[in-house]
Design a protein around this motif. Structure first.
Motif, PDB file in Angstrom:
ATOM      1  N   ASP A   1       0.811  -1.225   0.000  1.00 48.56           N
ATOM      2  CA  ASP A   1       0.000   0.000   0.000  1.00 48.56           C
ATOM      3  C   ASP A   1       0.842   1.272   0.000  1.00 48.56           C
ATOM      4  N   HIS A   2       2.156   1.133  -0.092  1.00 47.02           N
ATOM      5  CA  HIS A   2       3.053   2.282   0.046  1.00 47.02           C
ATOM      6  C   HIS A   2       3.852   2.520  -1.228  1.00 47.02           C
ATOM      7  N   TYR A   3       4.033   3.807  -1.541  1.00 41.88           N
ATOM      8  CA  TYR A   3       4.888   4.173  -2.655  1.00 41.88           C
ATOM      9  C   TYR A   3       6.340   3.917  -2.272  1.00 41.88           C
ATOM     10  N   ILE A   4       7.176   3.738  -3.287  1.00 39.15           N
ATOM     11  CA  ILE A   4       8.586   3.432  -3.057  1.00 39.15           C
ATOM     12  C   ILE A   4       9.395   4.718  -3.235  1.00 39.15           C
ATOM     13  N   PHE A   5      10.052   5.147  -2.156  1.00 42.13           N
ATOM     14  CA  PHE A   5      10.860   6.373  -2.194  1.00 42.13           C
ATOM     15  C   PHE A   5      12.058   6.232  -3.117  1.00 42.13           C
ATOM     16  N   LYS A   6      12.383   7.325  -3.791  1.00 40.61           N
ATOM     17  CA  LYS A   6      13.664   7.410  -4.499  1.00 40.61           C
ATOM     18  C   LYS A   6      14.763   7.637  -3.473  1.00 40.61           C
ATOM     19  N   ASN A   7      14.486   8.538  -2.509  1.00 35.91           N
ATOM     20  CA  ASN A   7      15.451   8.863  -1.457  1.00 35.91           C
ATOM     21  C   ASN A   7      14.642   9.297  -0.228  1.00 35.91           C
ATOM     22  N   GLU A   8      14.654   8.478   0.804  1.00 33.58           N
ATOM     23  CA  GLU A   8      13.844   8.773   1.994  1.00 33.58           C
ATOM     24  C   GLU A   8      14.277  10.047   2.712  1.00 33.58           C
ATOM     25  N   ASP A   9      15.476  10.535   2.443  1.00 33.74           N
ATOM     26  CA  ASP A   9      15.928  11.786   3.050  1.00 33.74           C
ATOM     27  C   ASP A   9      15.111  12.986   2.548  1.00 33.74           C
ATOM     28  N   ASP A  10      14.397  12.792   1.439  1.00 37.37           N
ATOM     29  CA  ASP A  10      13.588  13.863   0.861  1.00 37.37           C
ATOM     30  C   ASP A  10      12.207  13.991   1.498  1.00 37.37           C
ATOM     31  N   LEU A  11      11.917  13.156   2.493  1.00 38.02           N
ATOM     32  CA  LEU A  11      10.588  13.166   3.119  1.00 38.02           C
ATOM     33  C   LEU A  11      10.170  14.551   3.625  1.00 38.02           C
ATOM     34  N   PRO A  12      11.030  15.296   4.327  1.00 40.92           N
ATOM     35  CA  PRO A  12      10.593  16.626   4.784  1.00 40.92           C
ATOM     36  C   PRO A  12      10.192  17.566   3.638  1.00 40.92           C
ATOM     37  N   GLN A  13      10.917  17.534   2.539  1.00 36.98           N
ATOM     38  CA  GLN A  13      10.589  18.377   1.391  1.00 36.98           C
ATOM     39  C   GLN A  13       9.270  17.930   0.750  1.00 36.98           C
ATOM     40  N   LEU A  14       9.071  16.616   0.651  1.00 40.04           N
ATOM     41  CA  LEU A  14       7.812  16.089   0.124  1.00 40.04           C
ATOM     42  C   LEU A  14       6.640  16.557   0.985  1.00 40.04           C
ATOM     43  N   GLN A  15       6.783  16.424   2.285  1.00 41.83           N
ATOM     44  CA  GLN A  15       5.710  16.833   3.195  1.00 41.83           C
ATOM     45  C   GLN A  15       5.418  18.324   3.069  1.00 41.83           C
ATOM     46  N   LYS A  16       6.445  19.130   2.919  1.00 41.95           N
ATOM     47  CA  LYS A  16       6.259  20.574   2.765  1.00 41.95           C
ATOM     48  C   LYS A  16       5.500  20.898   1.477  1.00 41.95           C
ATOM     49  N   GLU A  17       5.908  20.272   0.377  1.00 42.58           N
ATOM     50  CA  GLU A  17       5.236  20.537  -0.895  1.00 42.58           C
ATOM     51  C   GLU A  17       3.782  20.085  -0.862  1.00 42.58           C
ATOM     52  N   MET A  18       3.528  18.936  -0.250  1.00 46.16           N
ATOM     53  CA  MET A  18       2.157  18.441  -0.170  1.00 46.16           C
ATOM     54  C   MET A  18       1.311  19.314   0.753  1.00 46.16           C
ATOM     55  N   SER A  19       1.897  19.775   1.841  1.00 45.07           N
ATOM     56  CA  SER A  19       1.198  20.661   2.763  1.00 45.07           C
ATOM     57  C   SER A  19       0.878  22.000   2.089  1.00 45.07           C
ATOM     58  N   ASP A  20       1.851  22.541   1.359  1.00 48.03           N
ATOM     59  CA  ASP A  20       1.624  23.800   0.639  1.00 48.03           C
ATOM     60  C   ASP A  20       0.477  23.659  -0.359  1.00 48.03           C
ATOM     61  N   LEU A  21       0.452  22.540  -1.079  1.00 50.50           N
ATOM     62  CA  LEU A  21      -0.618  22.308  -2.055  1.00 50.50           C
ATOM     63  C   LEU A  21      -1.966  22.167  -1.359  1.00 50.50           C
ATOM     64  N   ALA A  22      -1.992  21.501  -0.221  1.00 50.48           N
ATOM     65  CA  ALA A  22      -3.241  21.333   0.533  1.00 50.48           C
ATOM     66  C   ALA A  22      -3.803  22.680   0.984  1.00 50.48           C
ATOM     67  N   GLU A  23      -2.921  23.635   1.266  1.00 49.59           N
ATOM     68  CA  GLU A  23      -3.339  24.962   1.725  1.00 49.59           C
ATOM     69  C   GLU A  23      -3.699  25.912   0.589  1.00 49.59           C
ATOM     70  N   GLU A  24      -3.323  25.563  -0.647  1.00 46.52           N
ATOM     71  CA  GLU A  24      -3.650  26.417  -1.786  1.00 46.52           C
ATOM     72  C   GLU A  24      -5.153  26.509  -1.966  1.00 46.52           C
ATOM     73  N   LYS A  25      -5.591  27.623  -2.506  1.00 47.06           N
ATOM     74  CA  LYS A  25      -7.016  27.867  -2.700  1.00 47.06           C
ATOM     75  C   LYS A  25      -7.526  27.213  -3.986  1.00 47.06           C
ATOM     76  N   ALA A  26      -8.668  26.607  -3.873  1.00 47.49           N
ATOM     77  CA  ALA A  26      -9.435  26.139  -5.025  1.00 47.49           C
ATOM     78  C   ALA A  26     -10.528  27.183  -5.228  1.00 47.49           C
ATOM     79  N   VAL A  27     -10.468  27.887  -6.323  1.00 46.13           N
ATOM     80  CA  VAL A  27     -11.397  28.986  -6.590  1.00 46.13           C
ATOM     81  C   VAL A  27     -12.544  28.466  -7.449  1.00 46.13           C
ATOM     82  N   ILE A  28     -13.755  28.695  -6.968  1.00 47.45           N
ATOM     83  CA  ILE A  28     -14.948  28.218  -7.655  1.00 47.45           C
ATOM     84  C   ILE A  28     -15.728  29.418  -8.162  1.00 47.45           C
TER      85      ILE A  28
END
Length: 143
Positions: free
Chosen positions: A70-97
């Motif tokens: 059920d898990h994706y395979i990391f290219k480099n697990e050291d990148d986890l903090p950057q991945l989390q930041k990018e995903m968090s930033d996207l989650a906070e972005e506005k969806a304009v309707i």
């Protein structure tokens, strides 16, 4: 009402909340239209999440994300903090309707929700508040 602005991370919760409401007439039609728009916006959000993931997880020959169970395979697990930041930033972005196409239906939905006669539990009440904040802002703009 010109536009509603929700965080990407709010789309599913607000859409599910709308789906659970007991409405009729134009308010029900407004809800249905809004749920459809939420589904489209959530699809875009999911596609954007996958694009981010492809930078951090392995992909197969077809460009699909590889999984180990059920898990994706990391290219480099050291990148986890950057991945989390990018995903968090996207989650906070506005969806304009854009509301212009269904303006009258959304106004009817807003009016019905002002005096919604049914009790809302704590989670539903929080989502109601998020939704009403957006509907009230656009209603106050007088559009």
């Amino acid at each position: 009402m010109s536009a509603l602005n929700f965080k990407n991370a709010e789309l599913v919760a607000v859409g599910n909340f709308l789906d659970s409401l007991k409405l009729k007439g134009r308010a029900s039609r407004g809800r249905t239209k809004l749920i459809k728009v939420f589904a489209e916006k959530n699809k875009e959000y999911t596609e954007d999440l996958d694009e981010i993931r492809k930078n951090y997880f392995e992909v197969d020959d077809r460009g699909e994300l590889k999984k180990d169970g059920d898990h994706y395979i990391f290219k480099n697990e050291d990148d986890l903090p950057q991945l989390q930041k990018e995903m968090s930033d996207l989650a906070e972005e506005k969806a304009v309707i854009d509301c212009t196409e269904y303006l009258e239906k959304f106004k009817a939905l807003y009016q019905e929700l002002l005096d919604y006669p049914y009790e809302l539990d704590s989670q539903a009440a929080l989502i109601y508040d998020v939704l009403m904040d957006q509907l009230e802002k656009t209603e106050e703009e007088g559009n």
